[in-house]
Design an enzyme around this catalytic site. Structure first.
Site, PDB file in Angstrom:
ATOM      1  N   PHE A   1       0.842  -1.186   0.000  1.00  0.00           N
ATOM      2  CA  PHE A   1       0.000   0.000   0.000  1.00  0.00           C
ATOM      3  C   PHE A   1       0.881   1.240   0.000  1.00  0.00           C
ATOM      4  CE2 PHE A   1      -4.490   1.138   0.701  1.00  0.00           C
ATOM      5  CZ  PHE A   1      -5.081  -0.020   0.256  1.00  0.00           C
TER       6      PHE A   1
ATOM      7  N   ARG B   1      -0.733   9.327  -0.400  1.00  0.00           N
ATOM      8  CA  ARG B   1      -1.893   9.897  -1.090  1.00  0.00           C
ATOM      9  C   ARG B   1      -1.770  11.398  -1.346  1.00  0.00           C
ATOM     10  NH1 ARG B   1      -6.371   6.505   2.378  1.00  0.00           N
ATOM     11  NH2 ARG B   1      -6.024   4.542   1.297  1.00  0.00           N
TER      12      ARG B   1
ATOM     13  N   GLN C   1      -7.462  14.820   3.907  1.00  0.00           N
ATOM     14  CA  GLN C   1      -6.820  14.008   2.872  1.00  0.00           C
ATOM     15  C   GLN C   1      -7.686  13.884   1.624  1.00  0.00           C
ATOM     16  OE1 GLN C   1      -6.203   9.478   3.196  1.00  0.00           O
ATOM     17  NE2 GLN C   1      -4.141  10.325   3.242  1.00  0.00           N
TER      18      GLN C   1
ATOM     19  N   LEU D   1     -15.022   6.118  -3.861  1.00  0.00           N
ATOM     20  CA  LEU D   1     -13.687   5.547  -3.707  1.00  0.00           C
ATOM     21  C   LEU D   1     -13.447   4.333  -4.597  1.00  0.00           C
ATOM     22  CD1 LEU D   1     -11.031   5.378  -2.011  1.00  0.00           C
ATOM     23  CD2 LEU D   1     -12.266   3.823  -0.506  1.00  0.00           C
TER      24      LEU D   1
ATOM     25  N   ARG E   1      -2.423  10.781   6.369  1.00  0.00           N
ATOM     26  CA  ARG E   1      -2.562   9.401   6.813  1.00  0.00           C
ATOM     27  C   ARG E   1      -2.135   8.426   5.723  1.00  0.00           C
ATOM     28  NH1 ARG E   1      -6.184   5.593   5.855  1.00  0.00           N
ATOM     29  NH2 ARG E   1      -7.871   6.883   5.042  1.00  0.00           N
TER      30      ARG E   1
ATOM     31  N   GLU F   1      -7.231   2.056  -3.027  1.00  0.00           N
ATOM     32  CA  GLU F   1      -5.796   2.139  -3.296  1.00  0.00           C
ATOM     33  C   GLU F   1      -5.209   0.758  -3.570  1.00  0.00           C
ATOM     34  OE1 GLU F   1      -3.699   4.739  -0.632  1.00  0.00           O
ATOM     35  OE2 GLU F   1      -1.863   3.579  -0.798  1.00  0.00           O
TER      36      GLU F   1
ATOM     37  N   HIS G   1      -8.069  11.667  -1.628  1.00  0.00           N
ATOM     38  CA  HIS G   1      -7.660  10.351  -2.128  1.00  0.00           C
ATOM     39  C   HIS G   1      -7.491  10.448  -3.639  1.00  0.00           C
ATOM     40  CE1 HIS G   1      -7.714   6.090  -3.035  1.00  0.00           C
ATOM     41  NE2 HIS G   1      -7.713   5.799  -1.735  1.00  0.00           N
TER      42      HIS G   1
ATOM     43  N   HIS H   1     -11.435  12.659   1.330  1.00  0.00           N
ATOM     44  CA  HIS H   1     -11.544  11.279   1.776  1.00  0.00           C
ATOM     45  C   HIS H   1     -11.445  11.110   3.279  1.00  0.00           C
ATOM     46  CE1 HIS H   1     -11.244   6.971   1.562  1.00  0.00           C
ATOM     47  NE2 HIS H   1     -10.030   6.946   2.088  1.00  0.00           N
TER      48      HIS H   1
END
Lengths: 579, 235
Positions: free
Chosen positions: A123, A282, A236, A248, A390, A251, A238, A348
């Protein structure tokens, strides 16, 4: 209004507001400790937005490659752009493995390695494959498993209850007041301990991955109670929101090897993060996308780029990313096996929130004094674990781990605490607010129009890129909308399932904390993590390596930057952040 | 690009209506609107009294199951162009008591889930790390774990319309998810529960549930495998 005028008065040891991963995990921990706990939730627990998390939950299990707690800690610190509190991050990585194994023992169906262990995938920003996953429905299976366990342990659920005020006096939490959505009517919950776990505030933005329910209600109620919020300017975006919808796409699509392509068909991340490419964090990827779009290299000159999965092949896509494939097909009519999927950055995750210490106890000043009996966990909270940005899969872990720890802490508190007395008129604020919206006076404003204007302007001026001029204009807009909101009148004047009333209350919350986001972003004249100022493009540790605390006062937002960041200078001193 | 549509919605406002009635709305909406977009457009800009449930917008929370032009669907993921002629007829999920407009009472639905002990039961010692489970064993429960508890299947089941005490497809699927989980020790008890007279033998393999399921789960197949398991167990 006296307490007995409520439709119902409940006295119960613990109240948890919100039934996502943090709230349910805390409730389970309380119930396992033999504490009576009520969960208040706007939607049925399995409808909570934790269920929409797709890609995984981070823990250094080292099931598929070498990994360590030290490495997970470093990745999280670097990802936070050094704004995360390192004592909190240390505790987080230490507890993460226990949280995942506990989930597995509860029955969570994880995808497996050939030898039967929990499978893990790469990730963004993580230097080892650390995301424990269940295909691309990880949040969904965690949420459902927790709900099942809560029911088994006799947690009391108040489904479709919307909290409308917090009962706090003299820095002691005494309970909450909630509106029964289904039947109408106010309920007073008198509790020894209250956990606020209402999730994020992405609905302040037009393009967002968040659910309709994610309106940051408890954050707004904290402001109304005269308490501060922390680091609200860090939102954040995304990188892979479905074009126009903002929904979404996990990821995990990039974790499994997906490419990002601009209008020329180039993998543009080579320009921005040569080493990590699509698996950069991100904040960085979203800025890269927005830069490509702003400089005319979007697809067909439009405001989107593409996520390309074609080279992964049908089998891998359908095995690992079936939800991603179906969302693209249903919403954009794009078959990801055959064609690249149009995407754009989408609001996000809320790094900021209700300030709390490492024990999840809500604090009300920079020196860390606590509000007795009040706790917070998950996206609504700011401990600060994620700092300025994050990492993917750290959020499910955050919600579950600190939900669990909060539950334990609350149980200890409840065992030695009595019920604090209620103020004389605990329902007044809630009753006045609802009464005003339903009777409406001569008001003619529609809340949906006000919300739409707020969202459009927030995405435009407080989005991926920000500057002083835009933020000042936005602040003006937010204040005008707040004025107009005073004249909102709703169509539905009846009590049972009054969606009009629910939404009107939520718009009030959005306006309330949006002003704090904008003020915080305007004053922070640097760029760090997800907060990027085109007029101050560099991080400035000398002036801004500090948390923001923000209060609402009669004369506007009051900001304070005295809360220092916990940094282990010998182990993880701030460095330039490159990927 | 906008298109003109005619939307008929079955309305029921408990404080003034004796029974549900149809209300017609004429609107201009973008051609790529979903059913949820249309409900939002009505609610936000025309008639705030309309009530419905919705949350995630991405077909995972299960809030917005309803009947559109005769089919049970999730409003959020269903484009209006799935239906021809720009005429929509929207009703609450059949088979559930109506609370208001498109909002139905799901309490009975959730209560039935509880009857099958919808949680993993473990008698063996808990390991330090994870229980081992092979990818094949995982793949046996994977599909059933996709269920979002929207109620579309249960609402479409004629056996349930005939006998409201029948567990119904969602509860049986939940039982399946644990009975076929290699880690679970509660199988015998669960098999007894679903082998009850209101249990899985009320399923007459009509396949409505599969057609209604927005997650395309082979619910009828799962129930058939449960039937085989019950028979095997009794031999």
């Amino acid at each position: 209004m006296k307490p007995e005028e409520a439709r119902s008065v409940h006295q119960i040891d613990a109240v948890v507001v919100g039934a996502g991963l943090a709230g349910l995990r805390a409730a389970l921990e309380l119930a396992r400790n033999g504490i009576e706990v009520a969960v208040l939730t706007k939607v049925y627990p399995t409808r909570s937005h934790s269920g929409a998390a797709q890609g995984g939950i981070a823990a250094a299990l080292a099931n598929v490659a070498e990994d360590s707690l030290e490495l997970h800690m470093f990745d999280t610190i670097k990802g936070s752009d050094y704004l995360g509190d390192q004592n909190v991050i240390e505790l987080f990585v230490q507890e993460a493995r226990k949280t995942v194994y506990d989930f597995e023992h509860m029955g969570v169906p994880f995808s497996r390695t050939e030898d039967g262990r929990i499978n893990q995938r790469p990730f963004g920003g993580h230097s080892s494959p650390r995301a424990c996953f269940s295909a691309d429905i990880t949040g969904h299976v965690l949420l459902h498993t927790l709900y099942e366990q809560c029911v088994r342990h006799r947690v009391h659920f108040y489904n479709e209850f919307q909290v409308v005020s917090l009962v706090i006096e003299d820095h002691v939490s005494r309970g909450v007041v909630a509106w029964d959505i289904r039947h109408g009517g106010l309920h007073l919950f008198h509790a020894k301990a209250v956990l606020l776990a209402t999730g994020g505030y992405g609905r302040a933005f037009k393009i967002t991955s968040n659910a309709h329910a994610n309106t940051g209600d408890s954050l707004s109620l904290i402001l109304e109670a005269g308490l501060p919020l922390e680091d609200m300017e860090f939102v954040q975006f995304h990188p892979t929101g479905l074009y126009k919808h903002g929904i979404l796409l996990s990821e995990a699509a990039r974790g499994e090897g997906g490419y990002l392509l601009n209008g020329k068909g180039d993998r543009f991340m080579a320009t921005y993060a040569k080493e990590k490419m699509e698996l950069a964090p991100r904040d960085l990827v979203s800025r890269a996308e927005q830069t490509e779009i702003n400089e005319g290299r979007g697809v067909d000159g439009k405001d989107y780029v593409c996520l390309d999965l074609r080279h992964l092949g049908r089998e891998k896509i359908m095995d690992r990313l079936p939800q991603v494939w179906e969302l693209a097909l249903n919403y954009l009519k794009v078959d990801a096996i055959e064609a690249p999927v149009p995407i754009q950055p989408t609001a996000h995750y809320s790094m900021g929130g209700i300030p709390a210490n490492i024990h999840t106890e809500v604090i009300f000043n920079a020196s860390g004094d606590v509000v007795a009996g009040l706790y917070t966990a998950g996206e609504a909270s700011c401990l600060s674990l994620h700092g300025a940005n994050r990492l993917g899969t750290n959020s499910l872990q955050d919600a579950a781990t600190f939900g669990r720890l909060a539950g334990g802490r609350m149980a200890d508190f409840i065992r030695q605490a009595g019920f604090s007395s209620l103020p004389a008129n605990p329902l007044d604020r809630a009753r006045d607010r609802i009464g005003h919206l339903i009777s409406g006076g001569n008001g003619r404003e529609r809340h949906a129009l006000i919300r739409e204007e707020l969202q459009q302007n927030m995405t435009r001026h407080a989005g991926v890129f920000r500057n002083a001029e835009g933020l000042k204009q936005l602040l003006q807009t937010v204040r005008e909308l707040q004025e107009r909101y005073r004249n909102v009148r709703i169509d539905d004047v009846n009590h049972p399932f009054n969606l009009d009333l629910m939404e009107a209350l939520e718009v009030g919350h959005l306006l309330n904390f949006s002003e704090v986001i904008v003020e915080g972003a305007l004053v922070r004249t640097e760029s760090r993590g997800a907060h990027f100022r085109t007029d101050y493009p560099k991080r400035n540790d000398q002036n801004w390596l500090a948390h923001t605390l923000a209060w609402k006062t009669d004369s506007g937002v009051h900001l304070n930057h005295d809360k220092t960041v916990v940094i282990y200078m010998d182990r993880f001193p701030p460095q330039e952040r490159k990927y | 690009m906008k298109e003109s549509i005619i939307v008929k919605i079955l309305r029921y406002q408990p404080e003034k209506d004796q029974k549900p009635h149809w209300q017609t709305y004429r609107l201009d909406v973008p051609a790529d609107s979903t059913i949820l977009d249309i409900l939002n457009e009505i609610h936000w800009n025309h008639d705030g009294t309309l009530a419905y449930r919705r949350s995630c917008r991405s077909a995972i929370c299960g809030s917005c199951a309803m009947k559109v032009n005769g089919q049970n669907v999730l409003a959020c993921e269903t484009p209006m162009h799935k239906f021809r002629g720009n005429r929509l007829k929207i009703e609450p999920l059949p088979g559930f008591p109506i609370i208001k407009d498109l909002v139905v009472d799901m309490d009975g639905f959730f209560d039935k889930l509880q009857r099958v002990k919808p949680y993993m039961v473990v008698d063996k010692p808990i390991p330090d790390k994870e229980f081992l489970q092979s990818p094949e064993e995982f793949s046996r429960i994977r599909e059933s774990a996709y269920c979002i508890l929207c109620g579309a299947c249960t609402s479409s089941c004629p056996s349930l319309w005939a006998n409201e005490n029948y567990l119904g497809p969602a509860a049986l699927l939940k039982a399946y998810r644990f009975i076929f989980d290699s880690r679970d020790d509660g199988t015998d008890e669960r098999l007894d529960i679903i082998n009850d007279r209101n249990g899985l033998w009320r399923c007459h393999t009509i396949f409505n549930c599969m057609e209604a399921c927005p997650k395309h789960i082979d619910i009828t197949g799962c129930i058939s495998r449960l039937k085989n398991r019950v028979v095997d167990n009794s031999l």
